[in-house]
Design an enzyme around this catalytic site. Sequence first.
Site, PDB file in Angstrom:
ATOM      1  N   ARG A 229      42.639 -75.013  54.629  1.00 33.72           N
ATOM      2  CA  ARG A 229      42.413 -75.012  53.189  1.00 33.72           C
ATOM      3  C   ARG A 229      41.254 -75.951  52.874  1.00 33.72           C
ATOM      4  NH1 ARG A 229      44.609 -70.829  52.737  1.00 33.72           N
ATOM      5  NH2 ARG A 229      46.470 -70.307  51.540  1.00 33.72           N
ATOM      6  N   GLU A 258      37.164 -71.382  45.150  1.00 38.46           N
ATOM      7  CA  GLU A 258      36.769 -70.084  45.709  1.00 38.46           C
ATOM      8  C   GLU A 258      36.688 -69.075  44.573  1.00 38.46           C
ATOM      9  OE1 GLU A 258      39.330 -69.012  48.979  1.00 38.46           O
ATOM     10  OE2 GLU A 258      38.944 -70.873  50.027  1.00 38.46           O
ATOM     11  N   HIS A 277      36.209 -66.741  52.877  1.00 39.48           N
ATOM     12  CA  HIS A 277      37.666 -66.678  53.079  1.00 39.48           C
ATOM     13  C   HIS A 277      38.095 -65.309  53.622  1.00 39.48           C
ATOM     14  CE1 HIS A 277      41.725 -68.600  51.727  1.00 39.48           C
ATOM     15  NE2 HIS A 277      41.888 -67.825  52.793  1.00 39.48           N
TER      16      HIS A 277
HETATM   17  C1  GLV Z   1      45.498 -67.130  53.479  1.00 47.11           C
HETATM   18  O1  GLV Z   1      44.676 -67.933  53.183  1.00 47.11           O
HETATM   19  C2  GLV Z   1      46.900 -67.423  53.672  1.00 47.11           C
HETATM   20  O2  GLV Z   1      47.321 -68.572  53.448  1.00 47.11           O
HETATM   21  O3  GLV Z   1      47.651 -66.512  54.053  1.00 47.11           O
END
Ligand code: GLV
Length: 316
Positions: A229, A258, A277
């Site tokens: 993250r 994001e 991402h």
């Molecule tokens: C994606 O970022 C997730 O946490 O599944």
Amino acid sequence: MPTILLWLDEAETYRRAAEAAGLASRCTLVAVPRAGTPDAALLEQADAVLAWGAPAGLLDRMPKLRWVQALTAGVEMWLGRPDVTDRFALCCARGTHRVAMPENILGALFHITKPYTHAALAQREHKWVRKVGQPLAGKTLGIIGLGAIGAEVAKKAAALELRVIGTKRRAEPVAHVDKVVPPERTAEILAESDFVLLLLPATPSTENSADAAFLAQMKPGAWLLNFGRGALVVDADLIAAVNRKQIAGAVLDVFRQEPLPPEHPFWATENIQVLPHIGGMHPTRDAIVAELFVENLGRFLDGRPLAAKVDLAAGY
Ligand code: GLV
């Protein structure tokens, strides 16, 4: 019959999976598009919800709620809110990133060490420029946060002859990992790793953990990969460490905000690769998450303990 709210656009995939498992006749599945809001009557009636997220306070309007199934592995968006308590079980999508995440992480390692980007750029100019790739074999990959995803990464990285080491809260042995240490010994992992992979969840205790002191403990010339993250990293500290060539660079798939705003300095920092991402994206991701949903739906309808339940205090 329990009412299960499917608050997402791909509800059909989940409905079909529930039907195939013979569970659809034991509950009422109600779909609401992701951009919509369930009406008051539905909120009152729903016993469970499958959703990407919910505005703060909304869950307080769901008196019968006993199960929230999140669609992501990281659930920081559900945590630290007064309407998320242990009056219901919050389950994450742990275990559904078995394929895409490890492959994208390996992709990042190949991106760092092999000259494909270079060749693609040279091709635009019809130029034959040979650049030697670096081997991955023999290098050390340090995984900070050896959970379900880390274990899969380790298996695949070990097949490429990388040495894998890492941290885990309960520092028990993990297959294909040479050395597992508790988070208090992170410095040891940083000092030995050519690639440091962050896979921690965002919690109050992990936030800002990749700061100047952390980066200073990394091997000179090592790379940072963040597929956990954005909040794990102190952005300015990372940019400073890369600019002064204290570490070689970073591949970042997650950000505090994001999409990453166009003016963010990450975009223009040499040797910081921004990925939008994409780590967990997969053409049949919903079918994979639906397997977990159906497993938990069966357990829910039978009154058995749910899988991938989040420990609200630990944050994952
Ligand atoms: C994606 O970022 C997730 O946490 O599944």
